[in-house]
Scaffold this motif. Structure first.
Motif, PDB file in Angstrom:
ATOM      1  N   ARG A 107      10.548   9.658   9.801  1.00 12.35           N
ATOM      2  CA  ARG A 107      10.263  10.349   8.537  1.00 12.35           C
ATOM      3  C   ARG A 107       9.813  11.790   8.709  1.00 12.35           C
ATOM      4  NH1 ARG A 107       5.139   6.379   7.565  1.00 12.35           N
ATOM      5  NH2 ARG A 107       3.647   7.419   8.950  1.00 12.35           N
ATOM      6  N   GLY A 108       9.491  12.222   9.931  1.00 11.36           N
ATOM      7  CA  GLY A 108       9.130  13.621  10.149  1.00 11.36           C
ATOM      8  C   GLY A 108      10.296  14.563   9.928  1.00 11.36           C
ATOM      9  N   GLN A 109      11.515  14.107  10.210  1.00 16.94           N
ATOM     10  CA  GLN A 109      12.693  14.955  10.074  1.00 16.94           C
ATOM     11  C   GLN A 109      13.723  14.426   9.079  1.00 16.94           C
ATOM     12  OE1 GLN A 109      11.499  14.186  13.303  1.00 16.94           O
ATOM     13  NE2 GLN A 109      10.381  16.123  13.075  1.00 16.94           N
ATOM     14  N   ARG A 110      13.705  13.140   8.783  1.00 22.30           N
ATOM     15  CA  ARG A 110      14.718  12.546   7.933  1.00 22.30           C
ATOM     16  C   ARG A 110      14.098  11.830   6.738  1.00 22.30           C
ATOM     17  NH1 ARG A 110      19.881  12.289  10.274  1.00 22.30           N
ATOM     18  NH2 ARG A 110      20.432  11.775   8.121  1.00 22.30           N
ATOM     19  N   ARG A 111      14.814  11.844   5.642  1.00 19.44           N
ATOM     20  CA  ARG A 111      14.412  11.034   4.495  1.00 19.44           C
ATOM     21  C   ARG A 111      14.776   9.587   4.808  1.00 19.44           C
ATOM     22  NH1 ARG A 111      16.646  11.650  -1.750  1.00 19.44           N
ATOM     23  NH2 ARG A 111      15.265  10.067  -2.691  1.00 19.44           N
ATOM     24  N   VAL A 112      13.808   8.698   4.683  1.00 19.34           N
ATOM     25  CA  VAL A 112      13.984   7.296   5.057  1.00 19.34           C
ATOM     26  C   VAL A 112      13.652   6.422   3.846  1.00 19.34           C
ATOM     27  CG1 VAL A 112      13.321   5.464   6.654  1.00 19.34           C
ATOM     28  CG2 VAL A 112      13.313   7.852   7.428  1.00 19.34           C
ATOM     29  N   ILE A 113      14.632   5.659   3.408  1.00 21.56           N
ATOM     30  CA  ILE A 113      14.477   4.817   2.223  1.00 21.56           C
ATOM     31  C   ILE A 113      14.587   3.352   2.640  1.00 21.56           C
ATOM     32  CG2 ILE A 113      15.455   4.209  -0.025  1.00 21.56           C
ATOM     33  CD1 ILE A 113      16.696   7.097  -0.022  1.00 21.56           C
ATOM     34  N   SER A 114      13.580   2.579   2.330  1.00 19.59           N
ATOM     35  CA  SER A 114      13.624   1.140   2.599  1.00 19.59           C
ATOM     36  C   SER A 114      13.182   0.403   1.349  1.00 19.59           C
ATOM     37  CB  SER A 114      12.734   0.777   3.789  1.00 19.59           C
ATOM     38  OG  SER A 114      11.386   1.172   3.561  1.00 19.59           O
ATOM     39  N   THR A 174       9.870  -4.789   8.018  1.00 18.56           N
ATOM     40  CA  THR A 174      10.515  -4.919   9.322  1.00 18.56           C
ATOM     41  C   THR A 174      10.931  -3.569   9.901  1.00 18.56           C
ATOM     42  OG1 THR A 174      12.165  -6.249  10.527  1.00 18.56           O
ATOM     43  CG2 THR A 174      12.905  -5.195   8.499  1.00 18.56           C
ATOM     44  N   TRP A 175      11.002  -2.532   9.027  1.00 18.91           N
ATOM     45  CA  TRP A 175      11.438  -1.200   9.446  1.00 18.91           C
ATOM     46  C   TRP A 175      10.275  -0.216   9.604  1.00 18.91           C
ATOM     47  CZ3 TRP A 175      16.218  -1.362  11.012  1.00 18.91           C
ATOM     48  CH2 TRP A 175      17.158  -2.189  10.373  1.00 18.91           C
ATOM     49  N   GLU A 176       9.036  -0.661   9.517  1.00 15.44           N
ATOM     50  CA  GLU A 176       7.915   0.276   9.510  1.00 15.44           C
ATOM     51  C   GLU A 176       7.888   1.160  10.749  1.00 15.44           C
ATOM     52  OE1 GLU A 176       4.544  -2.307   8.771  1.00 15.44           O
ATOM     53  OE2 GLU A 176       4.485  -1.695   6.664  1.00 15.44           O
ATOM     54  N   GLY A 177       8.164   0.578  11.916  1.00 19.47           N
ATOM     55  CA  GLY A 177       8.157   1.370  13.142  1.00 19.47           C
ATOM     56  C   GLY A 177       9.212   2.456  13.134  1.00 19.47           C
ATOM     57  N   TRP A 178      10.399   2.133  12.675  1.00 18.04           N
ATOM     58  CA  TRP A 178      11.468   3.129  12.601  1.00 18.04           C
ATOM     59  C   TRP A 178      11.147   4.191  11.560  1.00 18.04           C
ATOM     60  CZ3 TRP A 178      17.218   1.263  13.193  1.00 18.04           C
ATOM     61  CH2 TRP A 178      17.377   0.684  14.464  1.00 18.04           C
ATOM     62  N   PRO A 237       0.849  -1.199   0.000  1.00 22.11           N
ATOM     63  CA  PRO A 237       0.000   0.000   0.000  1.00 22.11           C
ATOM     64  C   PRO A 237       0.880   1.242   0.000  1.00 22.11           C
ATOM     65  CG  PRO A 237       0.199  -0.836   2.229  1.00 22.11           C
ATOM     66  CD  PRO A 237       0.909  -1.824   1.338  1.00 22.11           C
ATOM     67  N   PRO A 238       0.331   2.424  -0.285  1.00 26.95           N
ATOM     68  CA  PRO A 238       1.124   3.647  -0.205  1.00 26.95           C
ATOM     69  C   PRO A 238       1.789   3.755   1.166  1.00 26.95           C
ATOM     70  CG  PRO A 238      -1.009   4.073  -1.192  1.00 26.95           C
ATOM     71  CD  PRO A 238      -1.055   2.676  -0.679  1.00 26.95           C
ATOM     72  N   PRO A 239       3.027   4.219   1.228  1.00 21.97           N
ATOM     73  CA  PRO A 239       3.794   4.885   0.169  1.00 21.97           C
ATOM     74  C   PRO A 239       4.644   3.956  -0.693  1.00 21.97           C
ATOM     75  CG  PRO A 239       4.988   5.051   2.216  1.00 21.97           C
ATOM     76  CD  PRO A 239       3.720   4.308   2.540  1.00 21.97           C
ATOM     77  N   ASP A 293      10.105   5.525  -0.029  1.00 21.79           N
ATOM     78  CA  ASP A 293      10.983   6.683   0.069  1.00 21.79           C
ATOM     79  C   ASP A 293      10.177   7.783   0.751  1.00 21.79           C
ATOM     80  OD1 ASP A 293      12.796   8.716  -0.227  1.00 21.79           O
ATOM     81  OD2 ASP A 293      13.118   8.419  -2.373  1.00 21.79           O
ATOM     82  N   GLU A 294      10.418   7.983   2.037  1.00 24.21           N
ATOM     83  CA  GLU A 294       9.582   8.855   2.855  1.00 24.21           C
ATOM     84  C   GLU A 294      10.407   9.987   3.470  1.00 24.21           C
ATOM     85  OE1 GLU A 294       6.709   6.316   5.264  1.00 24.21           O
ATOM     86  OE2 GLU A 294       8.272   4.857   4.820  1.00 24.21           O
ATOM     87  N   GLY A 295       9.722  11.058   3.858  1.00 19.33           N
ATOM     88  CA  GLY A 295      10.370  12.152   4.547  1.00 19.33           C
ATOM     89  C   GLY A 295      10.882  13.232   3.610  1.00 19.33           C
ATOM     90  N   PRO A 296      11.530  14.263   4.165  1.00 18.13           N
ATOM     91  CA  PRO A 296      11.952  15.434   3.385  1.00 18.13           C
ATOM     92  C   PRO A 296      13.009  15.094   2.343  1.00 18.13           C
ATOM     93  CG  PRO A 296      12.847  15.521   5.617  1.00 18.13           C
ATOM     94  CD  PRO A 296      11.875  14.399   5.601  1.00 18.13           C
ATOM     95  N   ARG A 297      12.790  15.577   1.125  1.00 14.46           N
ATOM     96  CA  ARG A 297      13.724  15.291   0.036  1.00 14.46           C
ATOM     97  C   ARG A 297      15.001  16.116   0.119  1.00 14.46           C
ATOM     98  NH1 ARG A 297      10.858  11.783   0.030  1.00 14.46           N
ATOM     99  NH2 ARG A 297       9.931  10.586  -1.678  1.00 14.46           N
ATOM    100  N   ASP A 298      15.031  17.145   0.966  1.00 15.84           N
ATOM    101  CA  ASP A 298      16.232  17.967   1.076  1.00 15.84           C
ATOM    102  C   ASP A 298      17.213  17.440   2.124  1.00 15.84           C
ATOM    103  OD1 ASP A 298      14.717  18.534   3.297  1.00 15.84           O
ATOM    104  OD2 ASP A 298      14.872  20.712   3.115  1.00 15.84           O
ATOM    105  N   ASP A 299      16.943  16.280   2.685  1.00 17.46           N
ATOM    106  CA  ASP A 299      17.854  15.669   3.646  1.00 17.46           C
ATOM    107  C   ASP A 299      19.163  15.328   2.930  1.00 17.46           C
ATOM    108  OD1 ASP A 299      19.217  14.105   5.492  1.00 17.46           O
ATOM    109  OD2 ASP A 299      17.466  12.934   6.082  1.00 17.46           O
ATOM    110  N   PRO A 300      20.297  15.883   3.359  1.00 17.17           N
ATOM    111  CA  PRO A 300      21.562  15.637   2.652  1.00 17.17           C
ATOM    112  C   PRO A 300      22.122  14.235   2.877  1.00 17.17           C
ATOM    113  CG  PRO A 300      21.956  16.972   4.594  1.00 17.17           C
ATOM    114  CD  PRO A 300      20.454  16.837   4.469  1.00 17.17           C
TER     115      PRO A 300
END
Length: 330
Positions: A92-99, A83-87, A44-46, A61-68
């Motif tokens: 994702r509120g402050q960091r771009r998170v890619i799984s 397995t990473w959904e909780g993390w 399901p999304p995302p 691919d979640e969170g702000p795209r400007d995260d360096p």
């Protein structure tokens, strides 16, 4: 006459054994499932799919795209990005998170080349970073994903700003510690059986073995591991992965790593013993170790909120990000 009677008894016993086996196969017959059958429930999304290295890679691919320096999360053997959904929820509120689902697992399915060596996975991670235009990242990995993370950092140190290793592979592991389902998949003589039959009870037993507290293993968790294992090609890929495992042959590389590293471990890990955590701590200069005595082999899934606390502190110290607002917790 006695010989004839014994032969009859042996013949009857073989017939009964064969009938029992046939009934067992019929009751646990588990044909492959197509991606379309599984995606509705498990993507399901995302979630999205991107074409990469001849595969349709299941990605979030979640969170702000400007995260360096995005966080790239790598799951373990027979697991998935879930397995990473909780993390992901907590970060994702402050960091771009890619799984993603790594090749051979989850909805991504098998590699066209059938190459499941850690070196091949490291190349895949770097290809993914290029595809997503990520120049530098924090690599996070659990179990096999942990080994992929630190080997990627060894291959391409300029691409990795920090490592978070969760019950990571790296040193030789006893085959006796491997869950039953994995041992069956790794047995060549069982190939016909394991390609066609998968008792849900075997999957449930394997999932229980990687949790410190089995009461946290809910039916939907077992459903996920069971159904994703049936994705077309995944069972063959798992067997090939076992055939290509080097079981700690590259451990000497750990002493050459020069990257900030956080090591997290479950004290009840029955697959990779906690003693390995101490070896990682000793081998990776300047690394930090946090042990969760009551958790198992996948602590990030078993207790995401608690295990995320030292992660946020580590990321804050090494990236300057404020990750401790109450609204960010899972």
């Amino acid at each position: 006459m006695k010989t004839l009677r014994w032969l009859k008894r042996i013949f009857v016993a073989l017939l009964l054994l064969g009938a029992t086996f046939a009934i067992s196969v019929m009751l646990t017959w588990a044909p492959d499932r197509q991606l379309g059958q599984l995606a509705a429930r498990w993507a399901p999304p995302p979630s999205k799919f991107i074409e990469l290295a001849g595969m349709q890679v299941h990605l979030r691919d979640e969170g702000p795209r400007d995260d360096p320096e995005p966080l790239v999360l790598l799951h373990g053997l027979s697991a998935s990005l879930h397995t990473w959904e909780g993390w992901a929820t907590g970060l994702r509120g402050q960091r771009r998170v890619i799984s993603m689902d790594l090749p051979g697992f989850g909805l991504t399915g098998p590699s066209p080349q059938g190459d499941y060596r850690i070196e091949a996975y490291a190349r895949f991670v770097l290809q993914l970073l290029d595809a997503l235009n990520v120049q530098r990242c924090v690599l996070v990995g659990n179990a096999m994903g942990g080994e992929i993370a630190w080997q990627t950092a060894w291959v391409a140190p300029r691409r990795v700003s920090a490592l978070i290793l969760v019950d990571s592979y790296g040193y030789p592991v006893s085959p006796l510690a491997v869950p039953l389902g994995f041992r069956l998949a790794a047995t060549p003589a069982m190939q016909w059986y394991t390609d066609r039959v998968l008792p849900r009870s075997v999957v449930e037993s394997s999932v229980h073995s990687v949790f410190g507290d089995v009461t946290k293993v809910h039916p939907d968790v077992v459903d996920r591991y069971y159904e994703l294992a049936l994705r077309v090609g995944n069972r063959t890929a798992l067997r090939q992965r076992f055939e290509q495992t080097d079981n700690g042959a590259q451990a000497a590389r750990l002493k050459t790593l020069k990257v900030p590293t956080l090591i997290l471990w479950g004290g009840r890990d029955r697959l990779v013993p906690p003693e390995h955590a101490l070896r990682f701590k000793a081998d990776i200069a300047g690394s930090q170790l946090v042990m969760f005595d009551d958790l198992g082999h996948i602590p990030q899934e078993e207790d995401p909120a608690r295990t995320l606390v030292p992660v946020k502190a580590f990321l804050g110290a090494h990236t300057g990000a404020n990750l401790n607002r109450a609204s960010d917790t899972p």
